[in-house]
Design a protein around this motif. Structure first.
Motif, mmCIF file in Angstrom:
data_model
loop_
_atom_site.group_PDB
_atom_site.id
_atom_site.type_symbol
_atom_site.label_atom_id
_atom_site.label_comp_id
_atom_site.label_asym_id
_atom_site.label_seq_id
_atom_site.Cartn_x
_atom_site.Cartn_y
_atom_site.Cartn_z
ATOM 1 N N GLU A 298 19.652 45.786 31.101
ATOM 2 C CA GLU A 298 20.335 45.751 30.200
ATOM 3 C C GLU A 298 21.259 44.660 30.188
ATOM 4 O O GLU A 298 21.165 44.551 28.695
ATOM 5 C CB GLU A 298 21.380 47.271 30.181
ATOM 6 N N LEU A 299 21.596 43.844 30.967
ATOM 7 C CA LEU A 299 22.162 42.040 29.881
ATOM 8 C C LEU A 299 21.159 41.842 29.946
ATOM 9 O O LEU A 299 21.439 40.484 29.219
ATOM 10 C CB LEU A 299 23.236 42.126 32.216
ATOM 11 N N LYS A 300 20.035 42.009 30.461
ATOM 12 C CA LYS A 300 19.222 40.458 30.618
ATOM 13 C C LYS A 300 18.954 40.786 28.552
ATOM 14 O O LYS A 300 18.761 40.046 28.311
ATOM 15 C CB LYS A 300 17.737 40.317 31.226
ATOM 16 N N ALA A 301 18.800 42.314 28.334
ATOM 17 C CA ALA A 301 18.219 42.814 27.574
ATOM 18 C C ALA A 301 19.266 42.204 26.040
ATOM 19 O O ALA A 301 19.178 41.806 25.346
ATOM 20 C CB ALA A 301 18.036 43.968 27.013
ATOM 21 N N GLN A 302 20.708 41.611 26.627
ATOM 22 C CA GLN A 302 21.905 41.412 25.931
ATOM 23 C C GLN A 302 21.385 39.869 25.758
ATOM 24 O O GLN A 302 22.886 39.893 25.382
ATOM 25 C CB GLN A 302 22.576 42.481 26.262
ATOM 26 N N GLY A 303 20.363 39.488 25.941
ATOM 27 C CA GLY A 303 20.651 37.893 26.018
ATOM 28 C C GLY A 303 21.318 37.140 27.533
ATOM 29 O O GLY A 303 21.933 36.022 27.612
ATOM 30 N N LEU A 304 22.001 37.840 28.502
ATOM 31 C CA LEU A 304 22.832 37.391 29.297
ATOM 32 C C LEU A 304 21.986 37.304 30.844
ATOM 33 O O LEU A 304 20.785 37.229 30.946
ATOM 34 C CB LEU A 304 23.976 38.447 30.514
ATOM 35 N N LYS A 305 22.398 35.858 31.217
ATOM 36 C CA LYS A 305 21.503 35.265 32.758
ATOM 37 C C LYS A 305 21.949 35.795 33.200
ATOM 38 O O LYS A 305 22.959 35.045 33.844
ATOM 39 C CB LYS A 305 21.852 33.888 32.536
ATOM 40 N N VAL A 306 21.280 36.773 34.313
ATOM 41 C CA VAL A 306 22.135 37.506 35.554
ATOM 42 C C VAL A 306 20.704 37.035 36.377
ATOM 43 O O VAL A 306 19.640 36.755 35.876
ATOM 44 C CB VAL A 306 22.493 37.743 35.304
ATOM 45 N N LEU A 307 21.308 37.062 37.807
ATOM 46 C CA LEU A 307 20.001 37.203 38.393
ATOM 47 C C LEU A 307 20.382 38.482 39.370
ATOM 48 O O LEU A 307 20.992 39.063 39.670
ATOM 49 C CB LEU A 307 20.456 35.846 39.701
ATOM 50 N N GLY A 308 19.272 39.132 40.363
ATOM 51 C CA GLY A 308 19.284 40.602 40.791
ATOM 52 C C GLY A 308 18.797 39.985 41.219
ATOM 53 O O GLY A 308 18.129 40.214 42.793
ATOM 54 N N LYS A 309 17.484 41.518 40.902
ATOM 55 C CA LYS A 309 16.618 41.630 42.148
ATOM 56 C C LYS A 309 14.914 40.685 42.858
ATOM 57 O O LYS A 309 14.488 40.620 43.396
ATOM 58 C CB LYS A 309 15.218 43.215 41.795
ATOM 59 N N GLU A 310 15.572 39.431 41.981
ATOM 60 C CA GLU A 310 14.536 38.144 42.432
ATOM 61 C C GLU A 310 14.944 37.552 43.559
ATOM 62 O O GLU A 310 14.410 37.050 44.376
ATOM 63 C CB GLU A 310 14.853 36.873 40.741
ATOM 64 N N ILE A 311 16.283 38.748 44.182
ATOM 65 C CA ILE A 311 16.953 37.221 44.793
ATOM 66 C C ILE A 311 17.214 38.784 46.471
ATOM 67 O O ILE A 311 17.453 38.791 47.541
ATOM 68 C CB ILE A 311 18.502 36.630 44.844
ATOM 69 N N LEU A 312 17.364 39.810 45.664
ATOM 70 C CA LEU A 312 18.300 40.891 46.407
ATOM 71 C C LEU A 312 16.909 42.069 46.557
ATOM 72 O O LEU A 312 15.910 42.565 45.874
ATOM 73 C CB LEU A 312 18.851 41.473 45.907
ATOM 74 N N PRO A 313 16.802 42.621 47.813
ATOM 75 C CA PRO A 313 15.613 44.078 48.219
ATOM 76 C C PRO A 313 15.683 45.204 46.477
ATOM 77 O O PRO A 313 16.834 45.200 46.168
ATOM 78 C CB PRO A 313 15.985 44.009 50.018
ATOM 79 N N LEU A 314 14.819 45.980 46.595
ATOM 80 C CA LEU A 314 14.761 46.914 45.800
ATOM 81 C C LEU A 314 14.986 48.263 46.229
ATOM 82 O O LEU A 314 14.591 49.268 45.756
ATOM 83 C CB LEU A 314 13.004 46.719 45.535
ATOM 84 N N GLN A 315 15.109 48.313 47.456
ATOM 85 C CA GLN A 315 15.084 48.885 48.415
ATOM 86 C C GLN A 315 16.519 49.277 49.506
ATOM 87 O O GLN A 315 16.283 47.964 49.908
ATOM 88 C CB GLN A 315 14.258 50.162 49.419
ATOM 89 N N GLY A 316 16.685 50.089 49.944
ATOM 90 C CA GLY A 316 18.237 50.251 50.872
ATOM 91 C C GLY A 316 19.111 49.852 50.033
ATOM 92 O O GLY A 316 19.311 49.477 48.733
ATOM 93 N N GLU A 317 20.026 49.890 51.594
ATOM 94 C CA GLU A 317 21.924 49.688 51.044
ATOM 95 C C GLU A 317 22.071 47.993 51.523
ATOM 96 O O GLU A 317 21.346 47.541 52.159
ATOM 97 C CB GLU A 317 22.780 50.277 52.479
ATOM 98 N N LEU A 318 22.589 47.647 50.249
ATOM 99 C CA LEU A 318 22.964 45.735 49.905
ATOM 100 C C LEU A 318 24.511 45.814 50.661
ATOM 101 O O LEU A 318 25.151 45.028 50.957
ATOM 102 C CB LEU A 318 22.880 45.485 49.050
#
Length: 624
Positions: A298-318
């Motif tokens: 949602e934030l990327k759709a708003q034009g905000l430059k954020v990082l997320g699942k590029e560097i973090l796992p897609l499953q399990g507790e963080l």
């Protein structure tokens, strides 16, 4: 359960997230609460049922529980409904229309997500339901917030006449913390007022409600922007800022205490302006969310430059041990050294059924029947897929055994055209969602043998009551379903219905072997209770006579955890074939005397346990 005495105002108690929510539900003046058991949500309704002034029930499934809560909210009373994440798949039919009608009395739906898959068949993210159904989502990070947010959710629900989702996870549901509580504030509903244009959702009426839903979305987003549940916490290290909610927020604070963080408690609709405000303070923004990249997208759709699942796992507790290496790689820093750890040598403990579980005989028998495919279901009996039985071939969702078995029958391929089809389902699961599948099976002339395992409890979640055992949520007498009559009413022929004792292996084996040969729908109902409920009565335990035991291992194949292998050996038969031997003993202190292991024991080496002579202590004053 007996009613508990309310705690004094502003007292502090050690509470799990489930207990904290239940307390808040009582204090908020809720009148009606309904649920279906499901780990990790179960204790919420168990605790709610102990409070006075609330009507509480175990419903037959999550859809019915939500509909009960909807009815109470339509009548102006405050209502509560809870379930585990997959339960909302069942209840969503009601939810997706409720979003159009809205509510009168406050309605909170607590959904417990099983991040990390501790007790579930998938790891779906219930935050999607907020987006899908256009309803607000609250995400507590600990027990105190679970309590506080539940009470605030009722206020928001009535302010916007919308249900509120309280998104929990196992980390909140089952972890205890100190919680400051208050007293109950009564809430009196005005009663149901007829308003067909709002509450009768035929197409003409529903179409008029949709613009109101979209307008409510705008108002809810403004409320999220100003909500104190969404707060930017400043930090001295401006290289990275984090956006997080729920337990992920706690992990971020532990791993990076000096970083600025936008803590989302009111996480949907997303407060975009607060997200931009955080981004303006830092060099990079990392979204830490369990498990799907909803906020990130949602934030990327708003034009905000954020990082997320590029560097973090897609499953399990963080957890911090996941976050720290990922952020170190992002910043180009050395990854933190892992503390030296010497793994403890622990004897493997695969999941198994309880000592004397009535399902043991069923799976031992199925493992002896050849040329069958077995469709399984959700419950204790799912463990039949494991060793030593290996007697379950599919497991999808509550009640799926019926439809899957019929599909196996109708969709036979060249390799299984001669296979017999068996479906295994528990009593509570059958009442939850299996009845429709059996009706479909009968109606469409399937050739399936159904094993309906009636152990008089919702066993996997702790032995809760259901319509099959004649007790309600308070343990009081209630109408009890006769499963033989029920399946007959669904169209199964009387001669194809059998009620058997699962501890009588010869009868069980003969019944299954005969019924799988019949090209029709047949139902075999087992009739012994779960060994962990009060309906079960222990018998005299058994023991092994060492001199008689030949090591054949037949008793081990039953799968009872009270049977232990003491030594192994080999024997060469006259034919020259080498046979493995396993000499055993029975842990008499836990054996309940069900007799399952006795029946396959060829040398009759298993007999009733004879306690050893009691120890003789010296009399007081003697020197013996």
């Amino acid at each position: 359960m007996a009613a508990v005495m309310p705690a004094p105002a502003a007292s502090r108690h050690l509470m799990s997230g489930n207990e904290a929510v239940a307390r808040a539900v009582w204090e908020a003046g809720v009148k009606v609460a309904a649920a279906y058991p499901g780990t990790p949500s179960t204790e919420m309704m168990e605790v709610v049922s102990t409070y006075p002034d609330i009507y509480a029930e175990w419903s037959v499934n999550e859809k019915v529980s939500l509909e009960v809560a909807i009815g109470a909210a339509y009548a102006g009373s405050r209502a509560f409904c809870c379930m585990k994440h997959v339960g909302m798949n069942v209840a969503s039919d009601a939810l997706m229309t409720l979003t159009l009608t809205g509510v009168i009395g406050g309605l909170v739906i607590a959904i417990a997500d099983d991040v990390g898959l501790s007790s579930s068949q998938n790891e779906q993210d219930s935050r999607y339901w907020g987006r899908f159904a256009h309803v607000p989502v609250f995400e507590p990070a600990d027990s105190q917030e679970a309590y506080d947010m539940t009470k605030l959710a009722y206020e928001l629900s009535e302010r916007f006449q919308v249900p509120v989702i309280l998104r929990m996870t196992t980390r909140i549901n089952h972890v205890k913390a100190l919680v400051t509580v208050g007293e109950r504030v009564p809430h009196v509903g005005a009663g149901f007022k007829k308003e067909p244009g709002r509450f009768v959702m035929v197409p003409g009426n529903a179409g008029k409600r949709i613009p109101l839903m979209f307008q409510r979305d705008i108002e809810l987003r403004a409320a999220a922007e100003s909500s104190p549940l969404n707060v930017i916490e400043d930090g001295s290290d401006k290289r990275l800022g984090f956006i997080a909610s729920g337990p992920a927020y706690m992990h971020v604070k532990e791993a990076f205490p000096d970083a600025p963080v936008l803590k989302l408690g009111f996480s949907h609709p997303l407060p975009f302006e607060k997200c931009r405000a955080l981004a303006a303070q830092v060099e990079q923004v990392v979204v830490v969310e369990e498990v799907e990249p909803l906020v990130e997208t949602e934030l990327k759709a708003q034009g905000l430059k954020v990082l997320g699942k590029e560097i973090l796992p897609l499953q399990g507790e963080l957890s911090p041990n996941v976050l720290k290496p990922a952020i170190a790689r992002l910043l180009g820093e050395p990854e933190p050294e892992k503390a030296p750890f010497a793994p403890m040598a622990v004897f493997p403990r695969p999941p198994t059924m309880c000592v004397a579980c009535p399902h043991l005989g069923v799976y031992y028998t199925l493992s002896q029947v050849r040329n069958i495919n077995i469709a399984g279901d959700i419950g204790c009996y799912t463990l039949g897929a494991g060793h030593p039985w290996n007697a379950l071939d599919t497991c999808v969702s509550m009640g799926a055994a019926m439809g899957v078995a019929l599909g196996m029958d109708k969709g036979r391929g060249t390799s299984d055209k001669d296979k017999r089809i068996v479906a295994v389902i528990g009593d509570s699961t059958f009442l939850h969602m299996g009845m429709q599948g059996l009706l479909d099976m009968v109606y469409n002339k399937g050739s399936v043998t159904v094993l309906l395992l009636d152990n008089r409890a919702v066993g996997m979640t702790g032995g809760q009551d259901n319509p099959g055992n004649g007790r309600d949520i308070h343990g009081e007498e209630a109408p009890r379903i006769d499963f033989a009559k029920l399946v007959a009413a669904l169209g199964v022929k009387e001669e194809r219905i059998h009620v058997v004792d699962p501890y009588e292996l010869p009868v069980l084996f003969k019944t299954i072997r005969e019924e799988v040969k019949v090209p029709d729908v047949s139902v075999i109902i087992t009739n012994q209770p779960c060994v962990l409920i009060k309906d079960y009565h222990k018998l005299k335990p058994y023991a092994v006579i060492d001199d008689k035991c030949t090591g054949c291992g037949n008793c081990i194949d039953v799968g009872c955890p009270a049977i232990h292998v003491t030594r192994r050996g080999k024997e060469v038969k006259a034919s020259g074939r080498e046979v493995d031997l396993a000499f055993v003993r029975i842990e008499s202190s836990v054996c309940t005397g069900c007799g399952l292991c006795v029946q396959p024991c060829a040398p009759k080496a298993i007999v009733h346990h004879v306690p050893s002579a009691p120890i003789q202590f010296a009399k007081e004053g003697s020197c013996a």
